[in-house]
Structure formats: structure tokens, C-alpha cells
Design a protein around this motif. Structure first.
Motif, short mmCIF file in Angstrom:
data_model
loop_
_atom_site.label_atom_id
_atom_site.label_comp_id
_atom_site.label_asym_id
_atom_site.label_seq_id
_atom_site.Cartn_x
_atom_site.Cartn_y
_atom_site.Cartn_z
N GLY A 27 -12.42 22.43 -15.27
CA GLY A 27 -13.76 22.73 -14.78
C GLY A 27 -14.83 21.74 -15.23
N VAL A 28 -14.49 20.88 -16.18
CA VAL A 28 -15.46 19.86 -16.63
C VAL A 28 -15.45 18.73 -15.61
CG1 VAL A 28 -16.06 18.28 -18.52
CG2 VAL A 28 -14.88 20.43 -19.01
N TYR A 29 -16.62 18.22 -15.30
CA TYR A 29 -16.68 17.06 -14.40
C TYR A 29 -17.53 15.96 -15.03
CZ TYR A 29 -21.32 18.77 -13.12
OH TYR A 29 -22.64 19.19 -13.17
N GLY A 30 -17.36 14.76 -14.50
CA GLY A 30 -18.16 13.64 -14.97
C GLY A 30 -18.69 12.87 -13.79
N ILE A 31 -19.82 12.17 -13.99
CA ILE A 31 -20.33 11.34 -12.88
C ILE A 31 -20.61 9.92 -13.37
CG2 ILE A 31 -21.25 13.28 -11.55
CD1 ILE A 31 -24.03 12.47 -12.39
N GLY A 32 -20.49 8.99 -12.42
CA GLY A 32 -20.72 7.57 -12.73
C GLY A 32 -21.47 6.90 -11.60
N ASP A 33 -22.32 5.94 -11.94
CA ASP A 33 -23.07 5.17 -10.94
C ASP A 33 -22.19 4.05 -10.40
OD1 ASP A 33 -25.11 3.97 -9.42
OD2 ASP A 33 -25.99 2.92 -11.15
N ALA A 34 -22.22 3.85 -9.06
CA ALA A 34 -21.45 2.78 -8.42
C ALA A 34 -22.34 1.97 -7.47
CB ALA A 34 -20.28 3.38 -7.66
N THR A 91 -17.60 5.38 -16.47
CA THR A 91 -18.78 6.16 -16.88
C THR A 91 -18.51 7.66 -16.73
OG1 THR A 91 -20.18 4.34 -16.11
CG2 THR A 91 -21.28 6.45 -16.52
N ALA A 92 -17.87 8.01 -15.62
CA ALA A 92 -17.56 9.43 -15.39
C ALA A 92 -16.57 9.94 -16.44
CB ALA A 92 -17.00 9.62 -13.98
N LEU A 93 -15.61 9.10 -16.82
CA LEU A 93 -14.61 9.54 -17.82
C LEU A 93 -15.25 9.68 -19.21
CD1 LEU A 93 -11.44 7.51 -16.77
CD2 LEU A 93 -12.07 9.87 -16.15
N TRP A 94 -16.15 8.77 -19.58
CA TRP A 94 -16.86 8.93 -20.86
C TRP A 94 -17.71 10.20 -20.83
CZ3 TRP A 94 -16.00 6.88 -25.43
CH2 TRP A 94 -15.35 5.64 -25.53
N ASP A 95 -18.29 10.48 -19.68
CA ASP A 95 -19.11 11.69 -19.52
C ASP A 95 -18.24 12.93 -19.77
OD1 ASP A 95 -21.43 13.12 -18.85
OD2 ASP A 95 -20.98 13.11 -16.68
N ILE A 96 -17.04 12.92 -19.18
CA ILE A 96 -16.11 14.05 -19.36
C ILE A 96 -15.71 14.17 -20.83
CG2 ILE A 96 -13.74 14.86 -18.88
CD1 ILE A 96 -14.12 13.69 -16.01
N LYS A 97 -15.32 13.05 -21.44
CA LYS A 97 -14.84 13.10 -22.83
C LYS A 97 -15.93 13.65 -23.76
CE LYS A 97 -11.98 9.71 -24.52
NZ LYS A 97 -10.73 10.42 -24.86
N GLU A 365 -29.90 14.86 -26.18
CA GLU A 365 -28.78 15.39 -26.98
C GLU A 365 -27.82 16.23 -26.14
OE1 GLU A 365 -28.20 14.43 -29.99
OE2 GLU A 365 -30.11 13.43 -30.40
N ALA A 366 -27.98 16.21 -24.81
CA ALA A 366 -27.06 16.99 -23.97
C ALA A 366 -25.64 16.41 -24.08
CB ALA A 366 -27.52 16.93 -22.51
N PRO A 367 -24.61 17.25 -24.09
CA PRO A 367 -23.24 16.72 -24.10
C PRO A 367 -22.98 15.82 -22.89
CG PRO A 367 -23.24 19.07 -24.56
CD PRO A 367 -24.64 18.72 -24.12
N GLY A 368 -22.23 14.73 -23.09
CA GLY A 368 -22.00 13.77 -22.00
C GLY A 368 -23.09 12.72 -22.01
N HIS A 369 -23.30 12.09 -20.83
CA HIS A 369 -24.40 11.12 -20.79
C HIS A 369 -25.72 11.75 -20.39
CE1 HIS A 369 -23.76 11.00 -16.50
NE2 HIS A 369 -22.67 10.25 -16.55
N GLY A 370 -25.67 13.03 -20.05
CA GLY A 370 -26.93 13.76 -19.87
C GLY A 370 -27.58 13.61 -18.50
#
Ligand SMILES: O=C(O)C(=O)C[C@H](O)[C@H](O)CO
Ligand SMILES: [Mg+2]
Length: 401
Positions: A27-34, A91-97, A365-370
Motif C-alpha cells: 500500500g505504500v507508494y512513491g513518486i518521482g519527477d520525470a 526518486t520514487a523508490l527513495w520515497d518508498i524506502k 519532516e514528513a516520511p519520504g520526500h514529502g
């Protein structure tokens, strides 16, 4: 943990942005700029048609392996389209981690090295007076560093000068054409910085972008002419495909040099860094393979006392900005971060945890990249074809924009 699906969102809230969303079985997702300004759909297709099918079923925690898989595995290495696509995944994977760890991303990189990230604003004007009034506007907001660009007398549509308040180089439809005269510019540019020092004194960091327009010897002349005004940096004085060009500039001037917003790998910067031909490396998250690769570039630069100065124009989406701010808060050899404020409508599509106060930004301080994307809002703003301009000399010759 497994990647279950991923998709690309192309949206145009004031300008085009390309965003990758990666979802997992937990259920965790991540996003990245492209986003690659003026070539957005090429990256969207690269991701959708060639990268996403390779991600399904992989463990999102294997960031390094996935990076190597996409870089070495494509066989066709480097280039802005490939590296922006890899950056979005990374970026999305670091956000997820970081979300899984329950920590802001900078904590995973090694924790904070400073309390805030010094950013520079863009002041511009058709005339020197207009530009100075904009500098005042940013000084009043607490900025400690300001880039100044102004119209060159006799030239139409100079780089960095807005028609309205905010400068946005991409225009709808086919590429706009602007005129360029090196002679007129070289005579004019020092007067801009003389005026700025005269009015604002010496406490402010002043920056200037030459935007690849000069030959090496012309750039050397400008660097020397600007020395009395003690610039923080002179950016992109000449195109950097031939990294050796910078040796000539360096031999003539102590004005610090910043290069790299169009670079996409460490190989584009390697000779400039190892020969100490620059002072700041401008490469940022989205165009240089994400956090994973940007970290390698910064680590190499650190060996030579070269500092970071990440690109942050409006075409770098809030997702890139958020990730860059985490990077900036951590990276030991931080120099400065560019900031062009996004339009309100852009901010409404990308809710974010980062903030600005008195010349400094903080990623939050939000978890992920915020940074998140509101997909319902994004859907209200469909893609609009837009291009960066081209420049021509007064006799019609196509020049570097
Ligand atoms: O922000 C800068 O320094 C730029 O040179 C802006 C670039 O022209 C812009 O980001 C190109 O997409
Ligand atoms: Mg620039």
C-alpha cells in the motif's frame, strides 16, 4: 515487498510536468519527477513503454540494483531522456524506502549537515531599474542570494527576462525565436552588477546566468569584467560539451564558475571536476539519474572542493524540489539551491512538506520526500505542447539559447 504497478501522470498546471507513481503490495507508494522541458512525452513513453514493464514484481528496496539494471541493462547509456526516466524511478523508490522507515529522506542519506538550505531567487527586468526593484522585492522577503538578469539594450527577448512577473522560458506552440548579440551583451552585463552593488552593498550574494552564449575567450573577458562585483557565480558561460574549454576561462578569471544543469551523468562533469575547472556543479535530481547518481557526482566534486548548486527553475517539479532539498540538507559539500517559485496552480497539484523562511528552505519532516500528487487536480490540466525558445544572431545564424 513488491512493486505491483506504476504509471505516468502528465499534467499542465501552468506548465507541463511528468510524474511517475510506483505502487507496492503493502500500500505504500512513491513518486518521482520525470519532467524534461520541451521533450516531456519522450520520457513519458520511455517510462511507460520500456521501463515500467521491467519494474513489476521487483522489491522496491533494491534501489541500487534497479538503478544498475536500468542504466547498464538498457545497453544505450546516458542521455537526458534515459537519465530523467531513471531519476523518476530512483526518486520514487527513495520515497518508498523513507516512508517505510517512517523517516524524512534526508535521514536515510546520513542526516542533516545544516539547519536550512540557502536558496537563490531570480530577479529580472527589461531595464536595470526594473531588475533592481525586483532585487529589492526578494531582499524584503529575506533572500540572501539573488540571480540578476536584465534586458540588453537593442535586443528583444533576452534569456531570463520575464514578459510579466515570473520568467517562464517554455512557450505554447512551436519554439519562439529570440535575438542575440554577444557584443551588446558584453558591454552591458557589468553595468548591471555595478548598479546592484551600488544599491545593495556587499552583504548579498549575486549570481548571473550566461546561458551558454559566449565563446571561451569571451567568457574569460566577462569573468574579468565582473570580478570587481564579487559574484557568487557566473553560470554556464560557454557550452560544456567540450569540458576543456573551461581551462581557458579559468586561466583568466577568479569569478567562480557554475556549470551542469544540462548534464545527465557523472561523465559529463568528470573532467571539469577533476581538473578543478568549476566551483559549483548544477546537476539536479531529475536530470541526472536521481538521488543515487547525484550522490556520486557530489562525492566526486567534494574531493576537489567543488560545491553543489542544484538547478531549480520552474520546469523542475515540486517533486524534484522536495527530493533536492533532502539532498541539500544532507550533502556535505552543499553550496546553494536555485529556487523559482511555482505558480499557485502548480502547488495545488503537488502538495508538499517543504517551506521557505528568510532565505532558507527546509524539506520538512514528513516520511519520504514529502511531496505528493493530487491526481484529481492533475487531471484538470491536460498536457499542452510547449517548447523552449531558440536564439539567432542578428544576421539570422542559429545560436545557443
Ligand atoms: O534556471 C536556470 O539556471 C536556467 O538556465 C533555466 C533553464 O533555461 C530551464 O530550466 C530550461 O528548461
Ligand atoms: Mg541556468
Amino acid at each position: 515487498m513488491k512493486i505491483t504497478d506504476a504509471y505516468v501522470i502528465v499534467t499542465c498546471p501552468a506548465r507541463n510536468f511528468v510524474t511517475l507513481k510506483i505502487r507496492t503490495d503493502e500500500g505504500v507508494y512513491g513518486i518521482g519527477d520525470a519532467t524534461l522541458n520541451g521533450r516531456e512525452l519522450a520520457v513519458a513513453s520511455y517510462l511507460t513503454d520500456h521501463v515500467i514493464p521491467c519494474l513489476i514484481g521487483r522489491d522496491p528496496h533494491d534501489i541500487e540494483d534497479i538503478w544498475q539494471y536500468l542504466y547498464k541493462g538498457a545497453y544505450w547509456r546516458r542521455g537526458p531522456v534515459t537519465m530523467s526516466a531513471i531519476a523518476a524511478v530512483d526518486t520514487a523508490l527513495w520515497d518508498i524506502k523513507a516512508k517505510v522507515a517512517g523517516l524524512p529522506l534526508y535521514q536515510l542519506l546520513g542526516g542533516k549537515s545544516r539547519n536550512g538550505v540557502m536558496v537563490y531567487a531570480h530577479a529580472n527586468g527589461q531595464t536595470v531599474d526594473d531588475a533592481m526593484n525586483q532585487v529589492q522585492h526578494y531582499v524584503d522577503q529575506g533572500y540572501k542570494a539573488i540571480r540578476i538578469q536584465a534586458g540588453v539594450p537593442g535586443l528583444k527577448g533576452v534569456y531570463g527576462v520575464a514578459k510579466g512577473i515570473n520568467y517562464e522560458p517554455a512557450t505554447r506552440g512551436l519554439p519562439a525565436e529570440s535575438a542575440w548579440s554577444t557584443e551588446a551583451y558584453l558591454d552591458f552585463a557589468p553595468t548591471l552588477f555595478a548598479a546592484a552593488r551600488d544599491r545593495f552593498g556587499w552583504d548579498l550574494h549575486l549570481l548571473h546566468d550566461v546561458h551558454h552564449r559566449l565563446t571561451p575567450i569571451e567568457a574569460a573577458r566577462l569573468g574579468k569584467a565582473l570580478e570587481p562585483y564579487r559574484l557568487f557565480w557566473m553560470e554556464d558561460p560557454t557550452p560544456a560539451e567540450n569540458q576543456e574549454s573551461f581551462r581557458l576561462i579559468r586561466q583568466h578569471t577568479t569569478t567562480p564558475l557554475a556549470v551542469g544543469e544540462v548534464f545527465n551523468t557523472i561523465w559529463d562533469a568528470k573532467d571539469l571536476i577533476q581538473n578543478q575547472l568549476i566551483d559549483y556543479i548544477r546537476t539536479t535530481v531529475v536530470h541526472a539519474g536521481g538521488i543515487t547518481h547525484l550522490r556520486r557526482i557530489a562525492n566526486l566534486a567534494e574531493l576537489y572542493q567543488i560545491r553543489t548548486g542544484s538547478h531549480g527553475a520552474t520546469d523542475l517539479s515540486p517533486v524534484c524540489m522536495g527530493a533536492a532539498l533532502h539532498f541539500d540538507l544532507w550533502v556535505p559539500n552543499f553550496g546553494i539551491q536555485e529556487r523559482m517559485v511555482h505558480e499557485d496552480v502548480t502547488e495545488s497539484v503537488f502538495p508538499h512538506a517543504y517551506s521557505f523562511d528568510q532565505g532558507y528552505m527546509h524539506p520538512g519532516e514528513a516520511p519520504g520526500h514529502g511531496v505528493d500528487i493530487d491526481e484529481a487536480e492533475a487531471a484538470k490540466y491536460p498536457y499542452q505542447p510547449a517548447y523552449l525558445p531558440v536564439a539567432r544572431l542578428t544576421d539570422g545564424t542559429l545560436w545557443n539559447w
